[in-house]
Design an enzyme around this catalytic site. Sequence first.
Site, PDB file in Angstrom:
ATOM      1  CG  ASP A   1      -0.285  -0.215   2.533  1.00 11.35           C
ATOM      2  OD1 ASP A   1       0.752  -0.915   2.570  1.00 11.35           O
ATOM      3  OD2 ASP A   1      -0.783   0.293   3.547  1.00 11.35           O
TER       4      ASP A   1
ATOM      5  CD  GLU B   1       3.238  -0.965   7.449  1.00  9.00           C
ATOM      6  OE1 GLU B   1       3.574  -0.818   8.644  1.00  9.00           O
ATOM      7  OE2 GLU B   1       3.234  -0.031   6.621  1.00  9.00           O
ATOM      8  CD  GLU B   2       2.382   3.169   5.565  1.00  5.94           C
ATOM      9  OE1 GLU B   2       2.275   3.596   6.730  1.00  5.94           O
ATOM     10  OE2 GLU B   2       3.467   3.109   4.960  1.00  5.94           O
TER      11      GLU B   2
ATOM     12  CG  HIS C   1       5.365   7.881   6.501  1.00  6.02           C
ATOM     13  ND1 HIS C   1       4.263   7.700   7.304  1.00  6.02           N
ATOM     14  CD2 HIS C   1       5.749   6.639   6.130  1.00  6.02           C
ATOM     15  CE1 HIS C   1       3.998   6.409   7.410  1.00  6.02           C
ATOM     16  NE2 HIS C   1       4.908   5.740   6.702  1.00  6.02           N
TER      17      HIS C   1
END
Length: 406
Positions: free
Chosen positions: A79, A146-147, A375
């Site tokens: 993702d 996962e995020e 990020h």
Amino acid sequence: MTRVDEVLEGMDATRAWQEEFYRHLHAHPELSSHEVRTAAEVADRLEAFGYEVKRVGGGVVGVLANGPGGTVLARADMDALPVTELTKLPYASNVTAVDESGGTVGVSHACGHDVHVTCLLGAAASLAGGRDAWEGTFVALFQPAEETAAGARGMVDDGLTDQVPRPDVAFAQHVLGLEAGVLGTQAGPTFSAGDSVRITVHGKGSHGSMPHLGVDPVVLAASIVLRLQTIVARETKPGDFAVVTVGSSIAGTKSNIIPDRAVLLVNIRTYDEKVRERVIAGIERIVRAECEASGSPEPPTFEYYDQYPLTDNDPDVTAKVSQAFRSYFGEARVVELGRVTASEDFSRLPAAFGIPYTYWGVGGFAPGQPSYPNHSPYFAPAIQPTLTAGTEALVVATLAYLGKQA
């Protein structure tokens, strides 16, 4: 020629399609739990390599059986993030999507999951093409979400452990701010446990000119934010690790209206379960006490979400993989990763099978290249040697368990 060399003999051909695939994936990211195109393209590749492909909980699992022997599982997350990319690369993402709140957001692979997918596909291709060098079963698992800490749990809940052979060991890796081509390993606690909590505190609405007729939740929230900092500064034993971050404080809509509530979003990171329990208890104690002190008309509410388990690398597996890395890459390219304060949900997968695991870091930034944190809207690993190092690392670790004896 070593067994690793046999498997990686075709890396020149692999490298060519990997780089093209990576650029394509980077330019076409998908948010958590929406990895439809990515999953389809991964499944197509695995089938072309000769894997038995299964769809489990929004993810894709490829199983390659190659005679008797052990079983290794390697995982990559798929993702992307709601981050507008600012790199200006020719393959930069221009994708937008509607998020859960209904707003339009930019989408990018600002955490490097496109690297993870591409490397695992490369390792899967290499192992399929070098079957004479190993025996057993290789499981390539591509995980969604996962995020949001939902992907690993979702695959387990969808029956993962009943649909694939039980592995003996599991691996995963993450591209980080190390120098490209360098690998970082770490035994024991490595990625922190993470908890997020939505705290709602209640006030009593009033006109801004008549504060005596209300209970101001803005002042209440401000007191809570300041007091929460003492959990780490004054309640956590020096030397123990804990982070308490208030990432959002929302209350009111207008300067002359005292609202009736405030919402705080708090994030917690720990490496020890007892510390985690004390931090959570401290947060709830402080919030309730401040609400009582302010005369809040209702008790506060606590909603926990995006909860990540501790990544606690098995010492024996980590030692074995680290030695294999040093033998193949050389001592200078294998470093101690140290503890990473970010969090991961990977460990839920080996926990479901009851097997040991290790999770390592892969350097992604060339000397002289600005190294941005994961990020960041500027996060963009160097394509090479990052992809090759990540692919080789997965193969080397797998052959440490499945490689045929000379």
